[in-house]
Every structure is written in C-alpha cells, then in structure tokens.
Design a protein around this motif. Structure first.
Motif, PDB file in Angstrom:
ATOM      1  N   PHE A  38       0.835  -1.194   0.000  1.00  0.00           N
ATOM      2  CA  PHE A  38       0.000   0.000   0.000  1.00  0.00           C
ATOM      3  C   PHE A  38       0.873   1.248   0.000  1.00  0.00           C
ATOM      4  O   PHE A  38       1.977   1.255   0.547  1.00  0.00           O
ATOM      5  CB  PHE A  38      -0.866   0.061   1.276  1.00  0.00           C
ATOM      6  N   TYR A  60       0.334   5.363   1.098  1.00  0.00           N
ATOM      7  CA  TYR A  60      -0.520   6.383   1.705  1.00  0.00           C
ATOM      8  C   TYR A  60       0.180   7.729   1.622  1.00  0.00           C
ATOM      9  O   TYR A  60       1.410   7.815   1.670  1.00  0.00           O
ATOM     10  CB  TYR A  60      -0.792   6.066   3.181  1.00  0.00           C
ATOM     11  N   GLN A  68       0.332  11.506   3.471  1.00  0.00           N
ATOM     12  CA  GLN A  68      -0.023  12.231   4.694  1.00  0.00           C
ATOM     13  C   GLN A  68       0.372  13.698   4.538  1.00  0.00           C
ATOM     14  O   GLN A  68       1.534  14.071   4.705  1.00  0.00           O
ATOM     15  CB  GLN A  68       0.675  11.627   5.926  1.00  0.00           C
ATOM     16  N   GLU A 126      -3.967  13.696   8.166  1.00  0.00           N
ATOM     17  CA  GLU A 126      -4.769  12.551   7.738  1.00  0.00           C
ATOM     18  C   GLU A 126      -3.957  11.642   6.829  1.00  0.00           C
ATOM     19  O   GLU A 126      -3.039  12.086   6.146  1.00  0.00           O
ATOM     20  CB  GLU A 126      -6.014  13.050   6.999  1.00  0.00           C
ATOM     21  N   MET A 127      -4.263  10.377   6.856  1.00  0.00           N
ATOM     22  CA  MET A 127      -3.599   9.384   5.998  1.00  0.00           C
ATOM     23  C   MET A 127      -4.549   9.059   4.853  1.00  0.00           C
ATOM     24  O   MET A 127      -5.642   8.536   5.075  1.00  0.00           O
ATOM     25  CB  MET A 127      -3.286   8.118   6.791  1.00  0.00           C
ATOM     26  N   PHE A 165      -5.327   6.976   1.493  1.00  0.00           N
ATOM     27  CA  PHE A 165      -4.968   5.797   0.713  1.00  0.00           C
ATOM     28  C   PHE A 165      -4.802   6.183  -0.749  1.00  0.00           C
ATOM     29  O   PHE A 165      -5.643   6.871  -1.325  1.00  0.00           O
ATOM     30  CB  PHE A 165      -6.054   4.729   0.848  1.00  0.00           C
ATOM     31  N   TYR A 211      -2.937   0.265  -4.177  1.00  0.00           N
ATOM     32  CA  TYR A 211      -2.704  -1.060  -3.605  1.00  0.00           C
ATOM     33  C   TYR A 211      -2.199  -2.016  -4.683  1.00  0.00           C
ATOM     34  O   TYR A 211      -2.632  -1.960  -5.837  1.00  0.00           O
ATOM     35  CB  TYR A 211      -4.016  -1.595  -3.037  1.00  0.00           C
ATOM     36  N   GLU A 235      -3.717   4.224 -10.404  1.00  0.00           N
ATOM     37  CA  GLU A 235      -4.868   4.991  -9.919  1.00  0.00           C
ATOM     38  C   GLU A 235      -4.642   6.439 -10.317  1.00  0.00           C
ATOM     39  O   GLU A 235      -3.951   7.186  -9.646  1.00  0.00           O
ATOM     40  CB  GLU A 235      -4.992   4.896  -8.391  1.00  0.00           C
ATOM     41  N   MET A 295       3.995  13.862   3.074  1.00  0.00           N
ATOM     42  CA  MET A 295       4.807  12.706   3.438  1.00  0.00           C
ATOM     43  C   MET A 295       4.114  11.481   2.841  1.00  0.00           C
ATOM     44  O   MET A 295       2.883  11.368   2.889  1.00  0.00           O
ATOM     45  CB  MET A 295       4.917  12.579   4.951  1.00  0.00           C
ATOM     46  N   PHE A 332       3.967   7.254   2.674  1.00  0.00           N
ATOM     47  CA  PHE A 332       4.330   6.027   3.371  1.00  0.00           C
ATOM     48  C   PHE A 332       4.006   4.803   2.525  1.00  0.00           C
ATOM     49  O   PHE A 332       2.914   4.686   1.968  1.00  0.00           O
ATOM     50  CB  PHE A 332       3.577   5.912   4.700  1.00  0.00           C
TER      51      PHE A 332
END
Lengths: 117, 117
Positions: free
Chosen positions: B35, B37, B39, B44-45, B47, B50, B61, B89, B91
């Motif tokens: 995944f 993510y 930020q 907030e994270m 998405f 995937y 996507e 950021m 992740f």
C-alpha cells in the motif's frame, strides 16, 4: 473511499486527567480497528488492534492499562489515555479495515493531536 | 530487520514532472499486499494505491502507479505530472499473508516530497 471519522481532532488537557478519542467507520462495518501513535516526522507506530466485542491486542511495550481500548460496536472504537502525562503528548490516529470492500483497504481517521500540560 | 524500507527521507520535484518514491520490502510470505498512503501536513492518511502479491499487472490509480518488481521486492510509487498539492509525506506499507481481519500494516519510515513551482 470509505470514511473514518475521528474525534476530537485536537485536545489539550492537564496532567493526570483522562482523554477519550473516538473512531467511527461512517459508511461501512469494521470488525477490526487499529490505533497508531505518531511522533513528528516519524512513521506510524501500531499501538493495538481492536476487535469488536473482544479485548484489544496490544503491541509489545504498549501499556494496556494506560491506553484503554474499547470496540463496542462494528462502527465505533475508543481509545482512552488514562492519567495522561506530558510524555503522552502525540498524534494518535485510528484506522478501520473495510472488509467486504475490494482489497480490504485500511482507511484512516484524520487523527487527534493530544497535548498534555 | 526492517520489513519496509524507504531510503529517501526527502525529495524535491518540479511541478508537472514525474517523481518516483522508492520502497523495498522483506517477507517470506507468498501472499501479501502493498500500500501507499499520503499524509499531508494536516495529518490525515490518504490511501493512494494497492498492489497484491499475485497481481499480474502494476496497479494504477489516476496519476499514481506502482512499479512492482517482485523479484527485487520493490514497490516504487510513481507520481506523474506532479502538482503543488502533492507535497506531503508518503508512506509505503505492507500487510502479510491472509491474516483475515486482523492483518496489520507495517509502515516504512516515510518520504517527504516537496513539489516546487
């Protein structure tokens, strides 16, 4: 994507008091929710896995009596920081795994910034 | 040992250019999910994308694509046509195996991306 609501977004409290943070899945049911802690400019640290109707599973080093987790329904989990101290000041963020939705994505709340004076 | 490694603490990219954020992972489980993510400074994270370990094609996507190289155990995120709002950021995370509802995400250290006008 699915929506996870976290409340409050910001809380300031006095040392020794308890703070409750709520995490709600708004448009899906989440049998499992996760609680993370994040320090500035660092990664997310998993604190515990919250399962609906059962006791939470805490990660090593996380005090279960300090960080009480309750997952009373399929849409709500709460984290209570008991007898908070300045070292508990941090960013706390929850997530819920959307089972039944493709890929079982974990969706996150917006986080709670806790400042303990 | 680190299961998810992001070797770029910070990166700059010119607006409208493409950028690649690196992520390598380590697992012996044949079934896993990867995944990404985002930020932003608000915390907030979000998405982004995937990739399943058995997926034959690289995930895409919108402006995000995942360059999945299974043999190298890498899952780099490619952002095309960078926008100022992409500054955040990022992740990379992995969930191992068929852990049912309790499979937890393991996060990398994160990469801070700054898009220059």
């Amino acid at each position: 994507g699915a929506v996870v609501s976290q409340h409050p977004s910001w809380v300031i409290c006095k040392s020794g008091t308890s703070v409750k943070i709520e995490c709600r899945s708004l448009d899906f049911q989440a049998t499992t929710m996760f609680w993370y802690r994040q320090f500035p400019k660092q990664s997310l640290m998993l604190m515990a896995t919250s399962n609906e109707g059962s006791k939470a599973t805490y990660e090593q080093g996380v005090e279960k009596d300090k960080f009480l987790i309750n997952h009373a329904s399929l849409t709500l989990s709460t984290l209570t920081v008991t007898s908070a101290h300045p070292e508990d000041s941090s960013f706390y963020i929850c997530s819920a795994r959307a089972t039944g939705i493709a890929k079982n994505i974990q969706y996150f709340g917006a986080g709670t910034r806790l400042s303990v004076l | 040992a680190q299961k998810i490694t992001q070797t770029q603490p910070g990166m700059f990219v010119q607006e409208k250019e493409a950028v690649t954020l690196d992520c390598t992972y380590d697992t012996s489980d044949p079934s896993y999910g990867l995944f990404w993510y985002k930020q932003p400074s608000s915390g907030e994270m979000i998405f982004l994308i995937y990739q399943g370990s058995y997926d034959q094609q690289n995930a895409t996507e919108g402006r995000y694509s995942l360059n999945f190289q299974k043999a190298r155990k890498s899952a780099n995120l490619v952002i095309s046509a960078s926008q100022l709002g992409d500054s955040a950021m990022y992740f990379c995370a992995m969930r191992e195996g068929n852990k049912g509802n309790t499979g937890k995400l393991i996060f990398g250290q994160g990469t801070t991306l700054q898009v220059k006008p």
